[in-house]
Design an enzyme around this catalytic site. Structure first.
Site, short mmCIF file in Angstrom:
data_model
loop_
_atom_site.label_atom_id
_atom_site.label_comp_id
_atom_site.label_asym_id
_atom_site.label_seq_id
_atom_site.Cartn_x
_atom_site.Cartn_y
_atom_site.Cartn_z
N TYR A 148 -8.39 -34.15 21.93
CA TYR A 148 -8.48 -33.45 23.22
C TYR A 148 -9.94 -33.38 23.70
CZ TYR A 148 -8.13 -29.72 26.68
OH TYR A 148 -8.23 -28.98 27.81
N LYS A 203 1.13 -24.65 25.67
CA LYS A 203 1.97 -25.86 25.82
C LYS A 203 3.39 -25.58 25.31
CE LYS A 203 -2.04 -27.98 26.61
NZ LYS A 203 -2.62 -27.62 27.88
C1 LIG Z 1 -4.49 -30.84 21.94
C2 LIG Z 1 -5.06 -29.68 22.69
N1 LIG Z 1 -5.78 -28.76 22.03
C3 LIG Z 1 -6.30 -27.70 22.67
C4 LIG Z 1 -6.14 -27.52 24.02
C5 LIG Z 1 -6.76 -26.34 24.70
O1 LIG Z 1 -5.78 -25.40 25.03
P1 LIG Z 1 -5.90 -24.34 26.22
O2 LIG Z 1 -5.77 -25.08 27.48
O3 LIG Z 1 -4.79 -23.38 25.92
O4 LIG Z 1 -7.24 -23.70 26.07
C6 LIG Z 1 -5.39 -28.45 24.74
C7 LIG Z 1 -5.18 -28.28 26.20
O5 LIG Z 1 -4.74 -29.17 26.89
C8 LIG Z 1 -4.84 -29.56 24.07
O6 LIG Z 1 -4.13 -30.50 24.71
#
Ligand SMILES: Cc1ncc(COP(=O)(O)O)c(C=O)c1O
Length: 382
Positions: free
Chosen positions: A113, A208
């Site tokens: 990410y 998600k």
């Molecule tokens: C694999 C992954 N980790 C962490 C995050 C970060 O999450 P958040 O948007 O809840 O801060 C995301 C967000 O898209 C993600 O896809």
């Protein structure tokens, strides 16, 4: 059978299937007439006379009964101690912040990410942490481990959907004395269990699939080690990245339908991937559930389901934009894992090494036939 408080909790402990656990996780033994779920506690402060450590709750930045109930549920599912944070990124930052100091080495995927990479390459590398990267696919992440403090994994990786072998990489990292954290967002705790596979941290964006209704931002970290749990709790109190009780209560409510939602979403994702595989306009198709996918073998070994996300490539930016504009049911939006099917041209954000026509599609809970019809007509428009 008479359902006394004691018989209910014993029954829960004996139940093995995770699909049952997600429904009962975190519920306290029930007294007669008691609601299954405690209500939301909205509190900044609590009556806490004398020694504050004698009171289970004193101040809202440190603890909250709604967090406690959700964390108990996550802890049961993760087989560890779970700590909830205001977002997935707050959870990522908590692991980085509690483990990495100047001079330490962080090994992470070059294809994980984007914002996690930004945080590592920006703030943490400016603070003196050395960041080494390798691809998720294969055993690339096993090679730069000499002197590492933390190995960060994300599998399946977002957005490319490569999968790595958590148990094998964890063993390699532990041999070198490194801790291992797995970003389990795409799979969810139902899809795979990082702590049971040996990892030290299981982290996720609960914005998600875990909560799945696209109505809240949340994250969590789970650990087995009490010392790490203590550091993560102190980090949350001191940084102040605390989740709202309303979000946490909604998350706990959504958790109980996780298996039902994922069953449908994964079935839809597989059907969509199989359908896309028949189109001459589609290249670079990735779904770990497809027998032809390069990740299929390791995913089949390690994952209980293969997730709701499918990735594919259309000829160019214009073709991808036309496809997205032509979808009538699938919503053009970022994020993934929700009950509504969504898709986006991922390169519009920058930061990932992907073609301009790369599309990340998240299968929702709609009727699978309707989704295939929508994709068929949108591909015809390309
Ligand atoms: C694999 C992954 N980790 C962490 C995050 C970060 O999450 P958040 O948007 O809840 O801060 C995301 C967000 O898209 C993600 O896809």
């Amino acid at each position: 059978m008479k359902w006394t408080a004691q018989s209910h909790s014993i029954t829960r402990r004996r139940i093995m299937k995770i699909g049952t656990k997600v429904i009962h996780a975190g519920l306290a033994p029930l007294a007669q007439g008691q609601a299954f779920s405690e209500g939301i506690t909205l509190a900044a402060t609590y009556h806490a006379p004398g020694d504050p450590s004698a009171s289970p709750y004193s101040y809202g930045r440190n603890h909250n009964p709604t967090w406690t109930q959700f964390e108990r549920a996550l802890g049961e599912l993760e087989a560890g101690t779970a700590i909830t944070y205001a977002s997935g990124m707050a959870a990522v930052a908590a692991v980085f912040g509690t483990t990495l100091r100047a001079g330490d080495v962080l090994v992470m995927p070059s294809d994980c990410y984007y914002t996690a990479r930004l945080l590592a390459d920006g703030f943490f590398s400016e603070m003196g942490v050395q960041v080494r990267k390798a691809a998720t696919a294969g055993d690339g992440l096993a090679h730069p481990l000499d002197g590492a403090k933390l190995l960060w994994l994300e599998t399946p990786a977002n957005p490319g959907l490569d999968v790595c072998d958590i148990a094998a990489l964890t063993e390699a990292a532990h041999r070198k004395g490194a801790l291992v954290a797995v970003d389990n967002t795409t799979a969810t705790i139902l899809g795979q269990s990082p702590l049971r596979l040996g990892a030290d941290f299981s982290i996720a964006s609960d914005s998600k699939a875990l909560t799945g209704h696209s109505d809240l931002i949340l994250g969590h970290v789970a650990v087995r080690d009490a010392l790490l749990a203590g550091k993560l709790l102190s980090w949350r109190s001191q940084i102040g990245a605390v989740p709202g009780p309303m979000e946490v209560w909604l998350a706990h409510r959504s958790l109980s339908t996780l298996e039902v939602r994922l069953e449908r979403q994964c079935r839809n994702a597989l059907a969509i991937a199989e359908h896309l595989a028949t189109s001459a306009k589609v290249t670079g198709l990735r779904y770990p559930g497809l027998a032809s996918d390069p990740s299929h073998e390791v995913a089949a070994r390690q994952m209980r389901h293969r997730g709701s996300v499918v990735a594919f490539v259309l000829a160019d930016r214009e073709s991808a934009e036309r496809f997205l504009r032509s979808c009538k049911l699938i919503i053009e939006a970022t994020s993934f894992g929700g009950v509504h099917s969504t898709a986006e041209r991922r390169a519009r954000w920058g930061g990932d090494r992907i073609p301009e026509g790369f599309i990340r599609l998240s299968a929702g809970c709609e009727d699978g036939g309707d989704l295939i019809d929508d994709i068929t007509q949108a591909l015809e428009a390309v």
